[in-house]
Design an enzyme around this catalytic site. Structure first.
Site, short mmCIF file in Angstrom:
data_model
loop_
_atom_site.label_atom_id
_atom_site.label_comp_id
_atom_site.label_asym_id
_atom_site.label_seq_id
_atom_site.Cartn_x
_atom_site.Cartn_y
_atom_site.Cartn_z
N ARG A 11 0.78 -1.32 0.18
CA ARG A 11 0.04 0.16 0.08
C ARG A 11 0.72 1.16 0.03
NH1 ARG A 11 -3.47 -2.96 -1.64
NH2 ARG A 11 -5.24 -3.28 -0.42
N HIS A 47 -0.82 0.26 -9.74
CA HIS A 47 -1.30 -0.79 -8.71
C HIS A 47 -1.92 -2.03 -9.38
CE1 HIS A 47 -3.61 -1.16 -4.72
NE2 HIS A 47 -3.49 -2.17 -5.26
#
Ligand code: NAP
Ligand code: GLV
Length: 310
Positions: A225, A273
């Site tokens: 993250r 991502h």
């Protein structure tokens, strides 16, 4: 049995179709704010980044099934104590993560970025081979994804270290656990891979102090993250020459804002991502099996410990 589907930024149609095929005995309904007919009370929900309104409107739901591995977005919601949160266990993600991280490590260690620049300049140029023993890799997080990544890297004969909260044993990996061993783990690491969940303990874990402990020429691969990394600290350590660069798949703000320093940084590789994607059919199959098991009162894998946050 009734199941609500509420996955933000996801076209619901193929998901609803797959879920109905996998659970023909269930009534599957799409939830969006204000969409649920009065009296429809789902037992479970399949979610990704749902708003608090879903929980407030349907507090009777027994469990939320996340279509991803990371549950940090769900941990920000206010959930009734009885409502379980279930993360995705692999479902085709670990092999993707292993190939993605192996690629990032090998691209850096074999200097493929430099070769690409040479070739673009029309230069036929050899570089002196580097020793893999000079590139110990430290994997933070030895869970479903981290363990697979660490084992894969060990197969390429890199020295591999791993760090987790509780003690773990992984073949070919020198395992560390707990805060007390963190500095020792970092000091022995040159390529740092982050595969931790985002929790209050791990937010900002890659910062000036911790990244300064990496061996000179350190390299950061963040596939967990964005909030694990203090972005300005990374830039400062690359500029000072202590770190050689980074491969970043996740960011404090996503999409990465236009004009962000990472976009054009010559020592930072950016991806959107995408290191381990949710695969719809594997995911629906896994969640359908878990819903059936839970409905029968059986235990299911991947129930999140709300105290720990993962
Ligand atoms: P997981 O199975 O829950 O594993 C988490 C690992 O982190 C465990 O080994 C755990 O230790 C360790 N850990 C947690 N808190 C810690 C702490 N405070 N100190 C040290 N170790 C700690 O999770 P996973 O399935 O491997 O996924 C990891 C993360 O990857 C997800 O949470 C998600 O954020 C991210 N992810 C990113 C992508 C992407 O496309 N970029 C895709 C999927 C997942 P224990 O073993 O002791 O519990
Ligand atoms: C993706 O980031 C996930 O957590 O599954």
């Amino acid at each position: 049995m009734k199941i609500a589907f509420c996955c933000m930024n996801t076209d619901p149609r193929p998901w609803l179709q797959s879920l109905r095929a996998a659970l023909p005995e269930a009534e599957v309904v799409e939830w969006s704010p204000g969409s649920m007919q009065d009296g429809v009370r789902p037992d479970y929900a399949m979610v990704w980044g749902p708003p608090q309104q879903l929980i407030d409107e349907q507090p009777q739901m027994k469990a939320l099934f996340n279509i991803g591995a990371g549950v940090d977005a769900l941990m920000k919601l206010s959930l009734p104590p009885h409502m379980q949160v279930v993360r995705l266990n692999d479902a085709g993600m670990s092999v993707q993560m292993a190939e993605f991280v192996a690629h990032a490590v090998i691209r850096h260690y074999r200097e493929l970025d430099a070769y690409e620049r040479d070739v673009a300049a029309g230069e036929w140029r050899f570089r002196k081979p580097l020793l893999r023993t000079d590139f110990p890799i430290g994997v933070m997080g030895l869970g479903v994804l981290g363990e697979r990544v660490a084992k894969t890297l060990a197969m390429f004969d890199f020295p591999v270290l791993g760090w987790s909260r509780s003690p773990r044993q992984v073949d070919g990996v020198h395992c560390f656990s707990g805060e007390a061993t963190f500095d020792e783990f970092l000091s022995a690491t040159r390529i740092l891979v982050c595969l931790l969940p985002l929790t209050p303990e791990t937010r900002g874990i890659m910062n000036r102090d911790t990244l300064s402990l990496l061996k000179p020429g350190g390299y950061v691969i963040n596939v967990a993250r964005g909030a694990h990394l203090v972005e300005d600290d990374l830039l400062a350590l690359i500029d000072s020459g202590h770190l050689a660069g980074a491969a970043l798949d996740v960011f404090q703000t996503e999409p990465l804002p236009a004009g962000h320093a990472f976009w054009k940084h010559p020592k930072i590789a950016v991806t959107p991502h995408t290191s381990a994607r949710t695969l719809r059919e594997d995911t629906v199959l896994q969640i359908a099996q878990k819903i059936r098991a839970m409905a029968r009162g059986e235990p299911v894998a991947g129930v999140v410990d709300r105290e720990r946050g993962y």
